[in-house]
Design an enzyme around this catalytic site. Sequence first.
Site, PDB file in Angstrom:
ATOM      1  CG  ASN A   1       6.177  16.649 -35.829  1.00  0.00           C
ATOM      2  OD1 ASN A   1       5.509  16.635 -37.363  1.00  0.00           O
ATOM      3  ND2 ASN A   1       6.688  15.639 -34.795  1.00  0.00           N
TER       4      ASN A   1
ATOM      5  CB  THR B   1      10.051  21.647 -30.649  1.00  0.00           C
ATOM      6  OG1 THR B   1       9.285  20.750 -29.121  1.00  0.00           O
ATOM      7  CG2 THR B   1      11.617  22.162 -30.655  1.00  0.00           C
TER       8      THR B   1
ATOM      9  CG  ASP C   1       4.064  15.367 -32.588  1.00  0.00           C
ATOM     10  OD1 ASP C   1       5.353  15.321 -32.449  1.00  0.00           O
ATOM     11  OD2 ASP C   1       3.879  17.440 -32.342  1.00  0.00           O
TER      12      ASP C   1
ATOM     13  CG  LEU D   1       0.868  13.605 -24.862  1.00  0.00           C
ATOM     14  CD1 LEU D   1       0.478  14.589 -26.294  1.00  0.00           C
ATOM     15  CD2 LEU D   1       1.235  12.516 -25.828  1.00  0.00           C
TER      16      LEU D   1
ATOM     17  CD  GLU E   1     -12.521  30.041 -23.801  1.00  0.00           C
ATOM     18  OE1 GLU E   1     -10.971  30.429 -23.561  1.00  0.00           O
ATOM     19  OE2 GLU E   1     -13.266  29.776 -23.034  1.00  0.00           O
ATOM     20  NE  ARG E   2      -5.727  26.943 -26.283  1.00  0.00           N
ATOM     21  CZ  ARG E   2      -4.378  26.814 -26.420  1.00  0.00           C
ATOM     22  NH1 ARG E   2      -3.950  26.644 -24.703  1.00  0.00           N
ATOM     23  NH2 ARG E   2      -3.078  26.537 -26.886  1.00  0.00           N
TER      24      ARG E   2
ATOM     25  CB  SER F   1      15.222  16.167 -31.988  1.00  0.00           C
ATOM     26  OG  SER F   1      13.996  16.037 -31.212  1.00  0.00           O
TER      27      SER F   1
ATOM     28  CE  LYS G   1       5.771  20.201 -31.860  1.00  0.00           C
ATOM     29  NZ  LYS G   1       5.347  18.891 -31.061  1.00  0.00           N
TER      30      LYS G   1
HETATM   31  P1  ATR Z   1       1.725  22.595 -25.866  1.00  0.00           P
HETATM   32  O1  ATR Z   1       2.269  23.051 -27.195  1.00  0.00           O
HETATM   33  O2  ATR Z   1       2.842  21.570 -24.940  1.00  0.00           O
HETATM   34  O3  ATR Z   1       0.681  21.694 -25.964  1.00  0.00           O
HETATM   35  P2  ATR Z   1       0.126  24.895 -25.428  1.00  0.00           P
HETATM   36  O4  ATR Z   1      -0.413  25.171 -26.691  1.00  0.00           O
HETATM   37  O5  ATR Z   1       0.454  25.957 -24.188  1.00  0.00           O
HETATM   38  O6  ATR Z   1       1.035  24.054 -25.461  1.00  0.00           O
HETATM   39  O7  ATR Z   1      -0.591  24.137 -24.653  1.00  0.00           O
HETATM   40  C1  ATR Z   1      -0.726  23.921 -22.508  1.00  0.00           C
HETATM   41  C2  ATR Z   1      -2.356  22.736 -22.758  1.00  0.00           C
HETATM   42  O8  ATR Z   1      -1.718  22.686 -21.188  1.00  0.00           O
HETATM   43  C3  ATR Z   1      -3.348  24.127 -22.250  1.00  0.00           C
HETATM   44  O9  ATR Z   1      -4.149  22.743 -22.840  1.00  0.00           O
HETATM   45  C4  ATR Z   1      -3.625  24.381 -21.348  1.00  0.00           C
HETATM   46  O10 ATR Z   1      -4.869  24.778 -20.561  1.00  0.00           O
HETATM   47  P3  ATR Z   1      -5.154  26.470 -21.450  1.00  0.00           P
HETATM   48  O11 ATR Z   1      -5.781  26.107 -22.751  1.00  0.00           O
HETATM   49  O12 ATR Z   1      -6.551  26.280 -19.761  1.00  0.00           O
HETATM   50  O13 ATR Z   1      -4.575  27.277 -21.056  1.00  0.00           O
HETATM   51  C5  ATR Z   1      -3.226  23.314 -20.696  1.00  0.00           C
HETATM   52  N1  ATR Z   1      -2.789  23.849 -19.457  1.00  0.00           N
HETATM   53  C6  ATR Z   1      -1.757  24.353 -18.857  1.00  0.00           C
HETATM   54  N2  ATR Z   1      -1.148  25.228 -17.325  1.00  0.00           N
HETATM   55  C7  ATR Z   1      -2.710  24.131 -16.747  1.00  0.00           C
HETATM   56  C8  ATR Z   1      -3.263  23.439 -15.585  1.00  0.00           C
HETATM   57  N3  ATR Z   1      -2.309  24.105 -14.221  1.00  0.00           N
HETATM   58  N4  ATR Z   1      -4.438  23.235 -15.573  1.00  0.00           N
HETATM   59  C9  ATR Z   1      -4.850  21.937 -16.473  1.00  0.00           C
HETATM   60  N5  ATR Z   1      -4.294  22.257 -17.757  1.00  0.00           N
HETATM   61  C10 ATR Z   1      -3.232  23.274 -18.267  1.00  0.00           C
END
Ligand code: ATR
Length: 289
Positions: free
Chosen positions: A96, A71, A111, A225, A164-165, A26, A75
């Site tokens: 952001n 970042t 974003d 991304l 759930e997320r 940035s 966020k």
């Molecule tokens: P970011 O801001 O980069 O999105 P985050 O909020 O920590 O970081 O989210 C990480 C994302 O990557 C989540 O959707 C996570 O899935 P979970 O919610 O189940 O943790 C996903 N993720 C990370 N490692 C993963 C893996 N090995 N396989 C599948 N999804 C993964």
Amino acid sequence: MSENATSDTKLRQFAVFGHPVAHSLSPRIHQTFARQQGLLIEYRAIDVAPAALPAALDAFATAGGMGANITLPHKEAAFALCAARSDRAARSGSVNTLTRVNGRWHGDNTDGAGLVRDLTERQRFDLRGRRTLLLGAGGAARGVAPALLDAGIDELVIVNRSPERADALADVLGDPQHAHSRYWKDLGTIGEFDLLINATSAGRAGGRLDLSFALIAPRALAVDLNYGEIAVPFLAWAESGGCKKRSDGLGMLVEQAAESFAIWTGKRPSTEAIFDELSQQAQTLHTAD
Ligand code: ATR
């Protein structure tokens, strides 16, 4: 305007807050924009642990900071501390871009607009009517989902390792006709997609997603991304599955920065030169924004 012209000598102070943030592109991107627009800016990368973010932002504002990018991992925390938020920030639940207005922080999220601009303008990919797979439901996914829906995609299928997320993101989007969640275990049987977006952080931890090639529609576009080496596994998977159009998140990074710069200065910079410059170094870049 010539590349290095400085027509406005007022020093504007900006920064990106992250943890870690040392590799952030940035500062370089924004300094390029400022030179191009004839503005004098200071743009620092400030590494701050989550608990210290509010105090660090206060100190930055007291010292004259006008705007900040936010970042990983801040966020959602930045969203919470804003006095006012744009509609698109409210819909993504994350911020952001912070702008100091009358002694308070206003939050925005550029974003999604950055991604849409990269896909539609740089890559000439028409988003309208596209069946879209969003892998992940964390901060990155939340940031881009509203803009994808606004751009007219037909269906947004959100799939996350923790279901759930994915459900929570679908709920907050509030558009059940177009956006809904599915289970990760069903990824082999939910049909094919015109646009496949990896918004997980799996690559950052050295992980690899085990995905079916059946997800890839003919003439699909696959987007990670992340950028640089972290995007390689997903894009290599897409290539092995016959996907000819592939992109990492470098274009989105540059476009979200341009959008933030425009919010702060009222001037929209051109992104081509800095995008080309960074693309040439792509394999050596580390995702940090
Ligand atoms: P970011 O801001 O980069 O999105 P985050 O909020 O920590 O970081 O989210 C990480 C994302 O990557 C989540 O959707 C996570 O899935 P979970 O919610 O189940 O943790 C996903 N993720 C990370 N490692 C993963 C893996 N090995 N396989 C599948 N999804 C993964």
